[in-house]
Scaffold this motif. Structure first.
Motif, PDB file in Angstrom:
ATOM      1  N   VAL A  27       0.837  -1.199   0.000  1.00 31.93           N
ATOM      2  CA  VAL A  27       0.000   0.000   0.000  1.00 31.93           C
ATOM      3  C   VAL A  27       0.874   1.253   0.000  1.00 31.93           C
ATOM      4  CG1 VAL A  27      -1.625   1.364   1.362  1.00 31.93           C
ATOM      5  CG2 VAL A  27      -2.008  -1.089   1.057  1.00 31.93           C
ATOM      6  N   ARG A  28       1.985   1.206   0.766  1.00 31.14           N
ATOM      7  CA  ARG A  28       2.899   2.344   0.793  1.00 31.14           C
ATOM      8  C   ARG A  28       3.496   2.578  -0.603  1.00 31.14           C
ATOM      9  NH1 ARG A  28       6.324   0.755   4.559  1.00 31.14           N
ATOM     10  NH2 ARG A  28       5.207   1.761   6.259  1.00 31.14           N
ATOM     11  N   GLU A  29       3.866   1.502  -1.285  1.00 27.66           N
ATOM     12  CA  GLU A  29       4.407   1.639  -2.636  1.00 27.66           C
ATOM     13  C   GLU A  29       3.368   2.240  -3.580  1.00 27.66           C
ATOM     14  OE1 GLU A  29       5.650  -2.244  -3.722  1.00 27.66           O
ATOM     15  OE2 GLU A  29       7.494  -2.196  -2.514  1.00 27.66           O
ATOM     16  N   LEU A  30       2.109   1.816  -3.431  1.00 25.17           N
ATOM     17  CA  LEU A  30       1.040   2.330  -4.274  1.00 25.17           C
ATOM     18  C   LEU A  30       0.813   3.824  -4.026  1.00 25.17           C
ATOM     19  CD1 LEU A  30      -1.208   1.781  -6.313  1.00 25.17           C
ATOM     20  CD2 LEU A  30      -2.694   1.142  -4.402  1.00 25.17           C
ATOM     21  N   VAL A  31       0.833   4.218  -2.756  1.00 27.58           N
ATOM     22  CA  VAL A  31       0.640   5.630  -2.404  1.00 27.58           C
ATOM     23  C   VAL A  31       1.768   6.477  -2.987  1.00 27.58           C
ATOM     24  CG1 VAL A  31       0.644   7.284  -0.490  1.00 27.58           C
ATOM     25  CG2 VAL A  31      -0.715   5.193  -0.335  1.00 27.58           C
ATOM     26  N   LEU A  32       3.012   5.985  -2.910  1.00 23.87           N
ATOM     27  CA  LEU A  32       4.152   6.717  -3.452  1.00 23.87           C
ATOM     28  C   LEU A  32       4.024   6.890  -4.973  1.00 23.87           C
ATOM     29  CD1 LEU A  32       7.125   5.234  -1.383  1.00 23.87           C
ATOM     30  CD2 LEU A  32       6.187   7.551  -1.260  1.00 23.87           C
ATOM     31  N   LYS A  33       3.585   5.829  -5.655  1.00 24.98           N
ATOM     32  CA  LYS A  33       3.394   5.921  -7.100  1.00 24.98           C
ATOM     33  C   LYS A  33       2.316   6.945  -7.450  1.00 24.98           C
ATOM     34  CE  LYS A  33       4.859   1.219  -8.303  1.00 24.98           C
ATOM     35  NZ  LYS A  33       4.422  -0.094  -8.824  1.00 24.98           N
ATOM     36  N   MET A  34       1.234   6.945  -6.669  1.00 21.07           N
ATOM     37  CA  MET A  34       0.164   7.905  -6.916  1.00 21.07           C
ATOM     38  C   MET A  34       0.643   9.327  -6.668  1.00 21.07           C
ATOM     39  SD  MET A  34      -3.056   5.848  -5.231  1.00 21.07           S
ATOM     40  CE  MET A  34      -4.196   7.176  -5.512  1.00 21.07           C
ATOM     41  N   LYS A  35       1.442   9.504  -5.610  1.00 24.52           N
ATOM     42  CA  LYS A  35       1.973  10.829  -5.299  1.00 24.52           C
ATOM     43  C   LYS A  35       2.897  11.313  -6.417  1.00 24.52           C
ATOM     44  CE  LYS A  35       4.371  13.487  -1.736  1.00 24.52           C
ATOM     45  NZ  LYS A  35       5.274  14.142  -2.678  1.00 24.52           N
ATOM     46  N   GLU A  36       3.741  10.420  -6.933  1.00 26.60           N
ATOM     47  CA  GLU A  36       4.635  10.794  -8.034  1.00 26.60           C
ATOM     48  C   GLU A  36       3.835  11.201  -9.272  1.00 26.60           C
ATOM     49  OE1 GLU A  36       7.127   7.430  -8.611  1.00 26.60           O
ATOM     50  OE2 GLU A  36       8.317   7.770  -6.805  1.00 26.60           O
ATOM     51  N   ALA A  37       2.765  10.454  -9.543  1.00 22.92           N
ATOM     52  CA  ALA A  37       1.922  10.788 -10.699  1.00 22.92           C
ATOM     53  C   ALA A  37       1.244  12.139 -10.499  1.00 22.92           C
ATOM     54  CB  ALA A  37       0.875   9.691 -10.914  1.00 22.92           C
ATOM     55  N   LEU A  38       0.759  12.399  -9.267  1.00 23.11           N
ATOM     56  CA  LEU A  38       0.107  13.667  -8.972  1.00 23.11           C
ATOM     57  C   LEU A  38       1.091  14.827  -9.076  1.00 23.11           C
ATOM     58  CD1 LEU A  38      -2.416  15.169  -8.080  1.00 23.11           C
ATOM     59  CD2 LEU A  38      -1.791  14.696  -5.702  1.00 23.11           C
ATOM     60  N   ASP A  39       2.307  14.636  -8.556  1.00 25.05           N
ATOM     61  CA  ASP A  39       3.332  15.674  -8.650  1.00 25.05           C
ATOM     62  C   ASP A  39       3.631  15.999 -10.117  1.00 25.05           C
ATOM     63  OD1 ASP A  39       3.505  15.837  -5.929  1.00 25.05           O
ATOM     64  OD2 ASP A  39       5.301  14.581  -5.749  1.00 25.05           O
ATOM     65  N   GLY A  40       3.687  14.944 -10.942  1.00 26.32           N
ATOM     66  CA  GLY A  40       3.937  15.151 -12.362  1.00 26.32           C
ATOM     67  C   GLY A  40       2.820  15.951 -13.010  1.00 26.32           C
ATOM     68  N   GLN A  41       1.565  15.654 -12.644  1.00 25.72           N
ATOM     69  CA  GLN A  41       0.431  16.395 -13.186  1.00 25.72           C
ATOM     70  C   GLN A  41       0.480  17.855 -12.757  1.00 25.72           C
ATOM     71  OE1 GLN A  41      -3.060  14.248 -11.949  1.00 25.72           O
ATOM     72  NE2 GLN A  41      -3.025  12.908 -13.729  1.00 25.72           N
ATOM     73  N   GLN A  42       0.836  18.098 -11.489  1.00 28.26           N
ATOM     74  CA  GLN A  42       0.898  19.468 -10.992  1.00 28.26           C
ATOM     75  C   GLN A  42       1.988  20.263 -11.705  1.00 28.26           C
ATOM     76  OE1 GLN A  42       1.346  18.735  -6.768  1.00 28.26           O
ATOM     77  NE2 GLN A  42      -0.854  18.956  -6.408  1.00 28.26           N
ATOM     78  N   GLN A  43       3.115  19.600 -11.982  1.00 26.90           N
ATOM     79  CA  GLN A  43       4.186  20.274 -12.708  1.00 26.90           C
ATOM     80  C   GLN A  43       3.746  20.643 -14.120  1.00 26.90           C
ATOM     81  OE1 GLN A  43       7.604  17.720 -12.535  1.00 26.90           O
ATOM     82  NE2 GLN A  43       7.935  18.036 -10.343  1.00 26.90           N
ATOM     83  N   ARG A  44       3.026  19.709 -14.763  1.00 27.50           N
ATOM     84  CA  ARG A  44       2.533  20.001 -16.112  1.00 27.50           C
ATOM     85  C   ARG A  44       1.514  21.135 -16.094  1.00 27.50           C
ATOM     86  NH1 ARG A  44       2.993  14.359 -16.431  1.00 27.50           N
ATOM     87  NH2 ARG A  44       0.798  14.066 -15.889  1.00 27.50           N
ATOM     88  N   MET A  45       0.632  21.129 -15.065  1.00 28.26           N
ATOM     89  CA  MET A  45      -0.352  22.196 -14.960  1.00 28.26           C
ATOM     90  C   MET A  45       0.321  23.544 -14.734  1.00 28.26           C
ATOM     91  SD  MET A  45      -3.417  21.292 -15.534  1.00 28.26           S
ATOM     92  CE  MET A  45      -4.240  22.722 -14.844  1.00 28.26           C
TER      93      MET A  45
END
Length: 205
Positions: A27-45
């Motif tokens: 679950v921790r690995e999944l949360v980290l992956k989701m956070k990385e994806a969200l950070d990437g989206q925020q950078q693109r935005m």
């Protein structure tokens, strides 16, 4: 063959890996992956917002020298405002006497926060709060006497609720594209914000 984890984490795991499966780690690995994806989206935005800001500044600069570009800029403004307003709830005022005609800097900042949180087009996040004081309102709203004289016409306004936080007061936005039907001395220009102590209710109309 994948099987559902019987420990309750909700993941599917290859059957032969089940003995080594650790729910907390996965679950921790999944949360980290989701956070990385969200950070990437925020950078693109952020990148797209900067590009849009540069384009808007460019268009604004050109409007002073080129009427055609100015007309395009006005059309873009109207389009972006119409798209944004559709996400705001309609409002009805039951007590125009509770209007806050001279809001302080705290309320001014809450308006800016509310505009940002509601995805207002970025170049209006400054323009609309600048017109939250009665000395920047249309003539028919510019003082208590004028508001009282025009009281019967005020119910004709199309208003939208702007969510603001950290205050018990309510805020509405009054957009020009919603209020072309109003008398000239009550038209809000491209847009403005008004704060009320009370009397703002959601309208079903």
């Amino acid at each position: 063959m994948d099987v559902w984890c019987p420990k309750g984490c909700g993941m599917t795991v290859p059957k032969d890996e089940m003995p080594e499966h650790n729910c907390v780690v996965k679950v921790r690995e999944l949360v980290l992956k989701m956070k990385e994806a969200l950070d990437g989206q925020q950078q693109r935005m952020s990148y797209y917002c900067r590009e849009l800001e540069m384009l808007q500044h460019y268009i604004t600069g050109l409007t002073y020298t080129n009427s055609v570009v100015g007309n395009i800029g006005d059309q873009l403004d109207r389009y972006s405002l119409k798209q944004w307003r559709n996400g705001l709830r309609l409002a009805r005022i039951t007590n125009w006497g509770s209007i806050v005609s001279t809001p302080d800097i705290f309320l001014h900042m809450r308006i800016r926060d509310g505009l940002g949180a509601s995805n207002c087009p970025w170049h209006f996040i400054t323009k609309i709060p600048e017109r939250c004081h009665e000395d920047r309102w249309p003539e028919g709203l510019a003082n208590f006497e004028n508001r009282r004289e025009n009281h019967q016409s005020l119910v004709l306004y199309v208003l939208r609720i702007l969510p603001i936080t950290m205050t018990a007061k309510s805020c509405v936005v009054m957009l020009g594209c919603d209020n072309r039907h109003m008398p000239e001395n009550l038209r809000p220009g491209i847009g403005m914000a008004i704060i009320f102590d009370d009397g703002v209710v959601e309208s079903m109309a």
